[in-house]
Scaffold this motif. Structure first.
Motif, PDB file in Angstrom:
ATOM      1  N   PHE A  11       0.862  -1.181   0.000  1.00 20.05           N
ATOM      2  CA  PHE A  11       0.000   0.000   0.000  1.00 20.05           C
ATOM      3  C   PHE A  11       0.899   1.231   0.000  1.00 20.05           C
ATOM      4  N   GLU A  12       0.715   2.080  -0.997  1.00 22.24           N
ATOM      5  CA  GLU A  12       1.537   3.274  -1.116  1.00 22.24           C
ATOM      6  C   GLU A  12       0.795   4.524  -0.664  1.00 22.24           C
ATOM      7  N   GLU A  13      -0.518   4.520  -0.821  1.00 21.15           N
ATOM      8  CA  GLU A  13      -1.309   5.682  -0.437  1.00 21.15           C
ATOM      9  C   GLU A  13      -2.713   5.238  -0.038  1.00 21.15           C
ATOM     10  N   GLN A  14      -3.509   6.165   0.469  1.00 20.67           N
ATOM     11  CA  GLN A  14      -4.825   5.848   1.020  1.00 20.67           C
ATOM     12  C   GLN A  14      -5.714   5.111   0.022  1.00 20.67           C
ATOM     13  N   GLU A  15      -5.664   5.521  -1.238  1.00 25.54           N
ATOM     14  CA  GLU A  15      -6.494   4.884  -2.262  1.00 25.54           C
ATOM     15  C   GLU A  15      -6.242   3.382  -2.337  1.00 25.54           C
ATOM     16  N   ASP A  16      -5.005   2.954  -2.118  1.00 25.12           N
ATOM     17  CA  ASP A  16      -4.659   1.533  -2.205  1.00 25.12           C
ATOM     18  C   ASP A  16      -5.326   0.731  -1.094  1.00 25.12           C
ATOM     19  N   TYR A  17      -5.342   1.286   0.097  1.00 19.55           N
ATOM     20  CA  TYR A  17      -6.031   0.617   1.203  1.00 19.55           C
ATOM     21  C   TYR A  17      -7.522   0.454   0.884  1.00 19.55           C
ATOM     22  N   TYR A  18      -8.118   1.523   0.375  1.00 22.58           N
ATOM     23  CA  TYR A  18      -9.544   1.470   0.045  1.00 22.58           C
ATOM     24  C   TYR A  18      -9.817   0.444  -1.063  1.00 22.58           C
ATOM     25  N   GLN A  19      -8.913   0.370  -2.020  1.00 22.26           N
ATOM     26  CA  GLN A  19      -9.078  -0.599  -3.104  1.00 22.26           C
ATOM     27  C   GLN A  19      -9.038  -2.029  -2.559  1.00 22.26           C
ATOM     28  N   PHE A  20      -8.145  -2.273  -1.609  1.00 23.24           N
ATOM     29  CA  PHE A  20      -8.068  -3.625  -1.045  1.00 23.24           C
ATOM     30  C   PHE A  20      -9.343  -3.955  -0.277  1.00 23.24           C
ATOM     31  N   LEU A  21      -9.880  -3.002   0.461  1.00 27.71           N
ATOM     32  CA  LEU A  21     -11.135  -3.233   1.178  1.00 27.71           C
ATOM     33  C   LEU A  21     -12.276  -3.512   0.194  1.00 27.71           C
ATOM     34  N   LYS A  22     -12.290  -2.777  -0.902  1.00 28.10           N
ATOM     35  CA  LYS A  22     -13.287  -3.027  -1.940  1.00 28.10           C
ATOM     36  C   LYS A  22     -13.124  -4.432  -2.510  1.00 28.10           C
ATOM     37  N   THR A  23     -11.871  -4.856  -2.696  1.00 31.24           N
ATOM     38  CA  THR A  23     -11.595  -6.208  -3.192  1.00 31.24           C
ATOM     39  C   THR A  23     -12.100  -7.266  -2.219  1.00 31.24           C
TER      40      THR A  23
END
Length: 248
Positions: A11-23
């Motif tokens: 995870f490099e930035e906040q968007e990446d964390y959110y993408q993983f949660l969406k996944t």
């Protein structure tokens, strides 16, 4: 537990964390060939997303644990590689897992998972960390991504009891899944296997089990003296924890 390859950040930035949660949300759902919902592939009880690794407390449903993790990892790796113009593996080939056979260990894992950011010095309190499931236990309706079945534990423990447990620091001796922490002096999996190869010439658990008893005993005692944990040695050698524990 899933870790980035070569300990790299996933995870490099906040968007990446959110993408993983969406996944996690998308991969939990199963569908019929015509696209109609058909149930759940797995049930999630807890998670914590750290910069270079992920903890999930998860129950198999339609998918085996291996299938579920493969779906999750493949989907997120596709997103990450596309976003950051890279290719190749993002996660280590093999995730770490172990069964949860009773409620006591379930609660221990719930505490361990949510305390990860505190242990790492990233926040002062469990509730301060944004990318774990503890927010769902505090207030499910106020959570941006409600992913977890919190009722399983809250039907057995009141929130006040659970909150007290989760915020009471676990002993450093509790190392669920043996997340490698060189600062505590524990050898990594790679270091354990390197020593086994150096001492015996074998490179896998099946070959290790075929070695003469005195050689196995000598190597296991040395690894114990180097602070390799019983669970780690069992997983890497195939020798039972109780047998390793008795070696002197």
């Amino acid at each position: 537990m899933m870790r980035g390859i070569n300990h790299q950040n996933i995870f490099e930035e906040q968007e990446d964390y959110y993408q993983f949660l969406k996944t996690l949300d998308l991969m939990a759902l199963s569908y019929e060939p015509d696209g109609t919902p058909a149930g759940r592939n797995y049930t999630l009880y807890a998670y914590c997303l750290m910069p270079n690794h992920i903890h999930l407390l998860i129950r198999e449903r339609e998918d085996t644990i291996g299938m579920a993790i493969k779906r999750i990892a493949s989907s997120y790796a596709y997103y990450y590689n596309h976003k950051y113009s890279r290719d190749g593996h993002l996660f280590r080939e093999r995730f770490k897992s172990e069964p949860v056979n009773d409620m006591a260990y379930f609660v221990t894992l719930l505490r361990y998972i949510h305390q990860n950011p505190v242990k790492a010095g990233m926040v002062e309190a469990v509730g301060d960390y944004e990318f774990s499931s503890w927010g769902e236990y505090m207030d499910k309706n106020g959570t941006l991504f409600p992913l977890c079945d919190t009722c399983t534990i809250l039907n057995r423990l009141s929130y006040n009891e659970l909150n007290e447990l989760v915020n009471a620091s676990l002993s450093d001796d509790v190392a669920c899944l043996d997340v490698e922490d060189v600062s505590k002096g524990r050898p990594s999996d790679d270091q354990v296997m390197s020593l086994i190869k150096e001492k015996t010439g074998v490179t896998n658990s099946s070959a290790f089990q075929q070695l003469p008893a005195d050689i196995k005993k000598s190597v296991l005692i040395e690894l114990k003296n180097r602070r390799a944990s019983l669970r780690q040695l069992e997983r890497l050698t195939g020798i039972g924890k109780s047998m390793i524990y008795r070696l002197k």
